[in-house]
Design a protein around this motif. Structure first.
Motif, short mmCIF file in Angstrom:
data_model
loop_
_atom_site.label_atom_id
_atom_site.label_comp_id
_atom_site.label_asym_id
_atom_site.label_seq_id
_atom_site.Cartn_x
_atom_site.Cartn_y
_atom_site.Cartn_z
N ASP A 436 9.06 -21.21 -38.56
CA ASP A 436 9.48 -21.50 -37.19
C ASP A 436 10.22 -20.33 -36.57
OD1 ASP A 436 8.50 -23.96 -37.04
OD2 ASP A 436 10.40 -25.05 -37.26
N MET A 437 11.17 -19.82 -37.34
CA MET A 437 12.03 -18.76 -36.83
C MET A 437 11.23 -17.51 -36.49
SD MET A 437 15.62 -17.96 -38.70
CE MET A 437 14.99 -18.60 -40.16
N VAL A 438 10.30 -17.17 -37.38
CA VAL A 438 9.52 -15.95 -37.16
C VAL A 438 8.52 -16.16 -36.03
CG1 VAL A 438 8.00 -14.26 -38.24
CG2 VAL A 438 9.84 -15.28 -39.57
N GLU A 444 3.26 -13.50 -36.42
CA GLU A 444 2.09 -14.29 -36.81
C GLU A 444 1.97 -14.27 -38.32
OE1 GLU A 444 -1.43 -12.89 -34.87
OE2 GLU A 444 -0.51 -13.20 -32.89
N MET A 445 1.75 -15.46 -38.90
CA MET A 445 1.68 -15.51 -40.35
C MET A 445 0.28 -15.14 -40.82
SD MET A 445 3.06 -18.38 -42.89
CE MET A 445 1.90 -19.63 -42.49
N HIS A 446 0.19 -14.24 -41.81
CA HIS A 446 -1.11 -13.84 -42.36
C HIS A 446 -1.32 -14.37 -43.77
CE1 HIS A 446 -1.77 -10.27 -39.42
NE2 HIS A 446 -1.69 -11.43 -38.82
N ILE A 447 -0.25 -14.46 -44.54
CA ILE A 447 -0.40 -14.89 -45.92
C ILE A 447 0.68 -15.90 -46.28
CG2 ILE A 447 -0.31 -14.14 -48.36
CD1 ILE A 447 -1.41 -11.46 -47.48
N MET A 448 0.29 -16.93 -47.02
CA MET A 448 1.26 -17.88 -47.53
C MET A 448 0.80 -18.26 -48.94
SD MET A 448 2.31 -21.45 -45.82
CE MET A 448 3.54 -22.52 -46.50
N GLU A 449 1.61 -17.92 -49.93
CA GLU A 449 1.24 -18.19 -51.32
C GLU A 449 2.42 -18.75 -52.06
OE1 GLU A 449 -1.53 -14.19 -52.02
OE2 GLU A 449 0.49 -14.30 -52.84
N ARG A 464 10.80 -5.68 -32.25
CA ARG A 464 11.82 -6.32 -31.43
C ARG A 464 12.26 -7.65 -32.01
NH1 ARG A 464 9.89 -8.26 -26.15
NH2 ARG A 464 7.84 -8.01 -27.09
N GLY A 465 11.28 -8.39 -32.53
CA GLY A 465 11.54 -9.71 -33.06
C GLY A 465 12.38 -9.68 -34.33
N LEU A 466 12.40 -8.51 -34.97
CA LEU A 466 13.15 -8.40 -36.22
C LEU A 466 14.64 -8.20 -36.00
CD1 LEU A 466 10.82 -6.01 -38.23
CD2 LEU A 466 11.40 -8.35 -38.83
N MET A 473 18.15 -15.55 -40.63
CA MET A 473 17.37 -15.99 -41.79
C MET A 473 18.29 -16.43 -42.93
SD MET A 473 14.09 -15.79 -42.90
CE MET A 473 13.20 -14.40 -42.27
N LEU A 474 19.32 -15.62 -43.18
CA LEU A 474 20.23 -15.95 -44.28
C LEU A 474 20.98 -17.25 -43.99
CD1 LEU A 474 21.51 -12.41 -45.30
CD2 LEU A 474 19.84 -13.84 -46.47
N THR A 475 21.42 -17.41 -42.73
CA THR A 475 22.13 -18.64 -42.38
C THR A 475 21.23 -19.85 -42.55
OG1 THR A 475 22.84 -17.25 -40.56
CG2 THR A 475 23.80 -19.43 -40.65
N ASN A 476 19.98 -19.71 -42.15
CA ASN A 476 19.08 -20.86 -42.17
C ASN A 476 18.47 -21.18 -43.52
OD1 ASN A 476 18.82 -22.14 -39.51
ND2 ASN A 476 18.44 -20.03 -38.89
#
Ligand SMILES: Nc1nc2c(ncn2[C@@H]2O[C@H](COP(=O)(O)OP(=O)(O)OP(=O)(O)O)[C@@H](O)[C@H]2O)c(=O)[nH]1
Ligand SMILES: [Mg+2]
Length: 625
Positions: A436-438, A444-449, A464-466, A473-476
């Motif tokens: 969600d956050m990203v 855009e997600m390319h890989i999920m394993e 920019r999004g980074l 990320m760490l908080t969540n």
């Protein structure tokens, strides 16, 4: 007495050049890996096990990360050369930085190497920077030796990691010979390496593999050629050119031609010559092809230029330096607390310091702005820029830095911005939140394993999004996420990305904060200052719990009553302030905010301190849009 066997051994290890001169055999290796996979720890162990130190000599934790900031952060910022002797062979070792902001540095120094050690963490496996550095090494035709490090870690999975490394080589189009890489397993930290998972007493199996598998450098005779691939800096000697002599011999006092990047030739002369020895350098009178050396006395050189024969110069192919992807405004400090603790505070100081930095910081650019008090500084990322600011404040500078911005380019008539690959490893229960956050930040997600309990996610996201993503990320994810990113390419602009969600509390007054006021305001925000700290009008003193900014008075004194005048009760109820590093501040601030940096303090503030003026400027901006 020399017996026959030792004599045969010596003969093998030395190459007889002319009738009398014997030159030691050489291996030039670079150690490459993702950040924190243990490169510097291994180099330290190489130095120790080849007795660079006397047994009683005191050494710090990592002798190689010798710059203050490197030690503090536990990262390598500059690549470094050391040299050791093992079984009569001189091994030049180049330690490289693993953080992606310094990726360009790795690419350049690989030019000095004839072999590489690719370190991979036995738990984490290959990460984005592993891929990047391996790709560069393979493209240069090098045959890596793979070191699966940190096998002492609980839950590590060396065999799986080995398979993943093989797959990575394969995907990067390694040749048959490159795919046939030797693998060592071990723990740099515990100081052992082996060809199997059985622990040994030392790292000699690794050193033996280096002698056996890394080719000796070519040593062609002929006209001198040495490409400058990195530089060293000494306040005493100035800039020092470092590189490998690839043909002929370079000598002290020798007149040479410097083959400039623009194709011109500049005549110059070698003043002094050094080779690397242990942790330091040794002055020598000449260096032959195959060895790495440092040359003093050549003025105005750039990285990638060739030091060549005086009469018959021939240039080597130019190496490019990475272009900056991010910029940030550096200005003089104009806060009300200006000049309180800095030694260097004027625009002249700032300008001179930035110019000096350009001499040694290769990926950095500086340009002037409309104002004589501000400069635009261009770098490779937040870390690259923040290290410069940190270094300056330690030297006694005061300055103001603005929000870091990515560099936009027009490519084929289209507005483009930098994109990065982002890898996140996170316990499965948090993966939904991470996605969600990203995605909110246009990733855009390319890989999920799945890797056991861990979800491995790979995204492509505008740089920019980074910005600010790491702390969110760490908080969540309760601090469980491990993330890494690396520059990919410029692609079309992805549109608006939401900045910080929360507003801030801004100080109304220039005074000292009180426990009484902060206590009253605590349910409005989380404070960046403690009671009793001096603050000024327009300074950001807390994060608002809601969106939108609020101007507050945190400096009111408690009304004296008949009973007690002390603020001790209030202070006891106050949560400790949130401490933020410079980098965290850089990721936190928005466009109308900036950071005041002095040797003693880092304060976030509004660019326009006065509330009325700020409102007017905001209104004007809204009308413009
Ligand atoms: N458990 C374990 N930890 C290790 C090992 N090798 C290194 N470390 C730890 O990993 C951390 C990073 O080590 P470094 O040697 O600084 O890593 P690096 O690859 O040089 O990092 P950068 O230069 O920042 O890219 C340190 O805390 C080391 O103590 C190992 O074999 N086992
Ligand atoms: Mg390191």
């Amino acid at each position: 007495m020399l017996n026959c066997r030792t004599f045969a051994h010596l003969k093998k290890r030395y190459i007889v050049l002319s009738s009398q001169v014997r030159i030691m055999e050489i291996r030039n290796i670079a150690i490459i890996a993702h950040v924190d996979h243990g490169k510097t720890t291994l180099v330290d162990k190489i130095l120790h096990s080849t007795h660079v130190f006397r047994d009683n000599q005191e050494t710090g934790d990592l002798i190689m990360d010798n710059n203050d900031l490197e030690r503090e952060r536990g990262i390598t910022i500059f690549s470094k050369n050391v040299s050791v002797t093992y079984k009569d062979v001189k091994i030049n070792v180049i330690d490289t930085p693993g953080h992606s902001d310094f990726g360009g540095e790795v690419e350049r120094v690989l030019k000095m190497a004839d072999g590489v050690l690719l370190l991979v963490d036995a738990f984490e496996g290959p990460m984005p920077q592993t891929r990047f550095v391996l790709q560069k090494a393979l493209q240069l035709g090098l045959h890596p030796i793979v070191v699966i490090n940190k096998v002492d870690k609980p839950n590590c999975r060396p065999d799986e990691v080995h398979d993943a490394v093989f797959e990575l080589f394969f995907n990067l189009n390694a040749t048959e010979e490159q795919l046939d890489f030797p693998t060592l397993y071990g723990s740099s930290k515990q100081g052992w390496m082996n060809t199997t998972l059985t622990p040994t007493e030392n790292i000699y199996p690794l050193l033996d593999t280096i002698l056996e598998k890394v080719p000796a450098p070519a040593m062609p005779e002929g006209n001198l050629q040495m490409q400058i691939t990195s530089l060293d800096y000494s306040s005493f000697l100035g800039r020092i050119a470092v590189g490998k002599v690839t043909r002929g011999v370079i000598k002290e006092n020798q007149p040479i031609s410097l083959m400039k990047l623009d194709g011109t030739i500049q005549k110059s002369r070698v003043k002094e010559l050094y080779v690397f020895e242990g942790l330091g350098k040794k002055k020598v009178s000449e260096v032959s092809a195959g060895d790495i050396c440092a040359v003093v006395g050549i003025e105005g050189f750039n990285i990638g230029e060739t030091i060549a024969d005086y009469e018959n110069p021939e240039a080597l192919e130019v190496i490019s330096v990475d272009e900056p992807t991010m910029n940030m405004q550096f200005s003089i400090n104009n806060s009300p607390f200006y000049g309180k603790d800095g030694k260097f505070v004027t625009s002249r100081h700032l300008k001179d310091r930035l110019e000096k930095e350009l001499e040694k910081n290769l990926a950095l650019r500086v340009s002037v702005t409309d104002s004589a008090d501000s400069f635009m500084v261009f770098g490779r990322g937040i870390l690259h820029l923040s290290i410069l600011v940190e270094t300056m404040r330690r030297e006694g500078y005061e300055l103001t830095v603005g929000q870091p911005q990515v560099i936009v380019k027009i490519i084929d008539g289209k507005k483009c911005e930098p994109y990065e690959t982002l890898v996140v490893d996170v316990p499965a229960e948090y993966s939904g939140r991470v996605i969600d956050m990203v995605t909110q930040r246009k990733g855009e997600m390319h890989i999920m394993e799945s890797k056991g309990e861990i979800q491995h996610l790979e995204f492509e996201i505008p740089s920019r999004g980074l910005i600010g993503l790491r702390s969110a990320m760490l908080t969540n994810t309760a601090g469980e996420a491990v993330m890494a990113h690396r520059f990919l390419e410029y692609k079309p602009w992805k549109g608006f990305i939401q900045g910080r969600n929360n507003g801030v509390l801004i100080s109304k007054t220039t005074e000292r904060t009180t426990a009484y006021s902060i206590d009253k305001l605590q349910d409005r925000g989380r404070f960046f200052v403690d009671p009793g700290e001096d603050v000024y009008t327009g300074q950001i003193i807390a994060e608002h719990i809601k969106p939108g900014d609020l101007v507050v008075n945190a400096t009111e004194a408690k009304k004296l009553t008949n009973h007690r005048a002390s603020g001790a009760d209030d202070a006891a109820r106050i949560a400790p302030k949130i401490l933020m590093t410079l980098e965290e501040c850089m990721e936190y601030i928005q466009q109308d905010e900036c950071i005041e940096v002095t040797p003693k303090a880092i304060r976030m503030r509004k660019v326009i301190l006065n509330e009325d003026e700020r409102k007017k400027a905001q209104k004007a901006q809204v009308e413009q849009v």
